[in-house]
Design a protein around this motif. Structure first.
Motif, PDB file in Angstrom:
ATOM      1  N   SER A 322       0.831  -1.211   0.000  1.00  0.00           N
ATOM      2  CA  SER A 322       0.000   0.000   0.000  1.00  0.00           C
ATOM      3  C   SER A 322       0.862   1.256   0.000  1.00  0.00           C
ATOM      4  O   SER A 322       0.567   2.237  -0.699  1.00  0.00           O
ATOM      5  N   THR A 325       2.261   1.759  -3.502  1.00  0.00           N
ATOM      6  CA  THR A 325       1.226   2.281  -4.409  1.00  0.00           C
ATOM      7  C   THR A 325       0.977   3.755  -4.162  1.00  0.00           C
ATOM      8  O   THR A 325       0.888   4.567  -5.113  1.00  0.00           O
ATOM      9  N   THR A 329       1.699   6.960  -6.645  1.00  0.00           N
ATOM     10  CA  THR A 329       0.623   7.903  -6.962  1.00  0.00           C
ATOM     11  C   THR A 329       1.035   9.327  -6.603  1.00  0.00           C
ATOM     12  O   THR A 329       0.790  10.283  -7.371  1.00  0.00           O
ATOM     13  N   GLN A 395      -6.261  -1.461  -2.751  1.00  0.00           N
ATOM     14  CA  GLN A 395      -5.940  -2.713  -3.435  1.00  0.00           C
ATOM     15  C   GLN A 395      -7.133  -3.229  -4.227  1.00  0.00           C
ATOM     16  O   GLN A 395      -6.988  -3.746  -5.350  1.00  0.00           O
ATOM     17  N   ALA A 398      -7.373  -1.269  -7.386  1.00  0.00           N
ATOM     18  CA  ALA A 398      -6.309  -1.623  -8.324  1.00  0.00           C
ATOM     19  C   ALA A 398      -6.548  -2.983  -8.966  1.00  0.00           C
ATOM     20  O   ALA A 398      -6.197  -3.205 -10.128  1.00  0.00           O
ATOM     21  N   ARG A 399      -7.172  -3.895  -8.251  1.00  0.00           N
ATOM     22  CA  ARG A 399      -7.426  -5.241  -8.781  1.00  0.00           C
ATOM     23  C   ARG A 399      -8.786  -5.330  -9.473  1.00  0.00           C
ATOM     24  O   ARG A 399      -9.155  -6.402  -9.940  1.00  0.00           O
ATOM     25  N   GLN A 400      -9.525  -4.235  -9.470  1.00  0.00           N
ATOM     26  CA  GLN A 400     -10.839  -4.194 -10.113  1.00  0.00           C
ATOM     27  C   GLN A 400     -11.798  -5.192  -9.465  1.00  0.00           C
ATOM     28  O   GLN A 400     -12.503  -5.948 -10.132  1.00  0.00           O
TER      29      GLN A 400
END
Length: 527
Positions: A322, A325, A329, A395, A398-400
């Motif tokens: 995290s 990420t 960003t 998460q 990001a993983r949809q």
């Protein structure tokens, strides 16, 4: 350092090992059998039996083999312990092994009517006397010297040289006795009269040998310390019975008692050999088992280290992921012409939160590995679930993965460690996301539901993945069991450990329409 090593090794030798109750009972049983056999033969000891001259060389051949092997094994034990008493006993067995050779070759009627080497009618009998006197002296020497101060590690002379000198002395002694009983037969009093009757003189050397043996037996009874001592006591008792049959009870050769004495000779020569082989084999079995246990312990320690490393990696990877990420960003936003300062602050707060969570995870893992009881505090389970979902929202996006929550009753009060329970929830949610990584994004649905089940609060986490393979369903919570190609098999194991530590239960099963559901039940806090 050398002394310590030798002392450690000597602790497994038969001269140092104390007899067990089983060994003591076995020795008593053998002794009782021999005494019963002795008492049974005594009434018939003077009854004549057919002369079997070929029987004695065969008996001597057996004694040669058994006593020679016994001597070698005792010399081997001496080479480790450097015990003078063992050296004396080994030399005694070597003496009996060598002296039976001329005894067999010179026995009247065995190979020639009068025996080989120019033997006379008294040669075989006197060799028999010297044979038994020599062994009795060696037995007494062992008994007297076993507790002497110079025993054990005092001597540092080369082992091979000491054994060589003893063997050479034994050979020279046997040669000298053989010459005395053949060429010098006329110098010795007669023991055999007219080929069958025994001379009254025979009782004197027999009684002399019995007295020496009895002295050794008495010393062994007083100083008995080891397995070898125990069985030498049996040997001495059988040896005395053999001597009684060899010249005290029967008055003629080739009688029932005469043959019984020769059978007792076989028993005397075999006892120590059998015990040495049996106990050495038993010690080897124990050594093999101990080595196997040691290897298993080493393997378990290695597995524990691997488990610990996997545990730390698995738990810390989530907050670190995290953080990474959020950092990426933030870098992307800072490179834009008009960065949104408000969003950057939120990202920085998230990074700080994940950093605190990583530190907290490491602290909790350390507590878990040290088996320190966790701190019990009031927890509201619904709020704990919301926090876990919030932690993983990035998460999930990001993983949809479409995450939906169905929070049950307003309050689900439980007791325990908030961070540990939240970490267990995070593990289950991440595991559910991983299970859906290979299916189309449009089908990635994760449902988290809380409910009240009697006196328990329940959390159900359901995914839309392929489900758990039937062969792994029973052991899915075991360490290193994983359904993922690159999984470590630690997340579910950690979750189970945490839930069970809170007196709860965790289960898993496949759904009829596909996917798996994991259920956690924790006892409600009593007000």
């Amino acid at each position: 350092m050398v002394t310590e090593d030798r002392t450690a090794v000597s602790e497994i030798l038969l001269t140092d090992l104390p007899p067990t109750r089983r060994q003591t009972r076995a020795a008593i049983a053998v002794l009782l059998i021999v005494l019963v056999g002795f008492a049974a033969v005594v009434p018939f000891s003077d009854r004549p039996v057919v002369a079997l001259n070929a029987f004695f060389p065969s008996l001597d051949a057996i004694v040669l083999v058994t006593d020679l092997i016994t001597a070698v094994l005792l010399y081997a034990q001496f080479s480790i312990s450097r015990s003078r008493s063992l050296l004396a006993l080994a030399s005694g067995y070597l003496f009996t092994a060598f002296i039976v050779i001329p005894h067999a070759l010179t026995f009247t009627g065995a190979f020639t009517p009068t025996g080989l080497f120019g033997a006379g009618p008294q040669t075989g009998s006197w060799l028999f006397i010297f044979w038994h006197v020599g062994f009795a002296v060696a037995l007494l020497g062992y008994a007297i010297s076993k507790d002497a101060k110079h025993d054990g590690l005092a001597s540092e002379a080369p082992v091979g040289r000491e054994i060589g000198w003893c063997a050479a002395t034994v050979v020279a002694l046997v040669i000298g006795i053989t010459w005395l009983t053949t060429a010098g037969e006329a110098l010795l009093p007669p023991i055999v009269l007219d080929g069958s009757r025994l001379s009254p003189f025979v009782i004197y050397p027999i009684w002399f040998t019995i007295l020496i043996t009895a002295a050794g037996l008495t010393v062994l009874l007083i100083r008995r310390r080891s397995v070898l001592d125990l069985w030498l006591i049996v040997v001495a008792a059988v040896f005395i019975a053999e001597l009684a049959f060899s010249g005290l009870l029967p008055t003629v050769r080739f009688s029932a008692g005469f043959y019984a004495g020769r059978v007792f000779s076989l028993i005397t020569s075999s006892i120590v050999l059998i015990i040495l082989l049996a106990e050495t084999t038993w010690l080897y079995v124990h050594l093999a088992r101990s080595n196997d246990v040691l290897q298993r312990e080493q393997h378990n320690k290695l597995a524990s280290m691997e488990a610990m490393a996997a545990l730390i990696m698995h738990e810390v990877n989530q907050p670190l992921g995290s953080i990474l990420t959020n950092v990426e960003t933030m870098q992307s936003m800072l490179e834009s012409p008009t960065p949104n300062i408000s969003e950057i602050r939120e990202i920085a707060a998230d990074i700080n939160r994940d950093d605190v969570r990583a530190s907290e995870v490491l602290r909790r893992i350390r507590t878990l590995l040290k088996k320190v009881p966790f701190e019990v505090k009031p927890i509201e389970l619904n709020e704990n679930v919301r926090q876990a979902v919030a932690v993983l929202s990035g998460q999930a996006a990001a993983r949809q993965v479409d995450v939906s929550t169905a929070i049950g009753p307003p309050l689900l009060p439980i007791s325990g460690d908030r961070v540990q329970i939240q970490q267990a929830l995070v593990n289950l949610i991440v595991n559910a996301m991983d299970a859906m990584s290979e299916i189309p994004a449009s089908r990635r649905r994760l449902t988290i539901q809380t409910s009240l089940r009697g006196e328990f609060a329940e959390v159900a986490i359901a995914d839309a993945g392929p489900g758990i393979p039937p062969d792994k369903l029973q052991g899915v919570f075991e360490p290193f069991v994983t359904t993922k190609a690159h999984g470590m098999g630690m997340g579910l194991s950690i979750a189970r450990s945490v839930i069970e530590a809170h007196n709860g239960t965790i289960s898993a099963h496949n759904q009829p329409r596909g996917g798996a559901v994991f259920r956690i039940r924790l006892p409600l806090r009593k007000s």
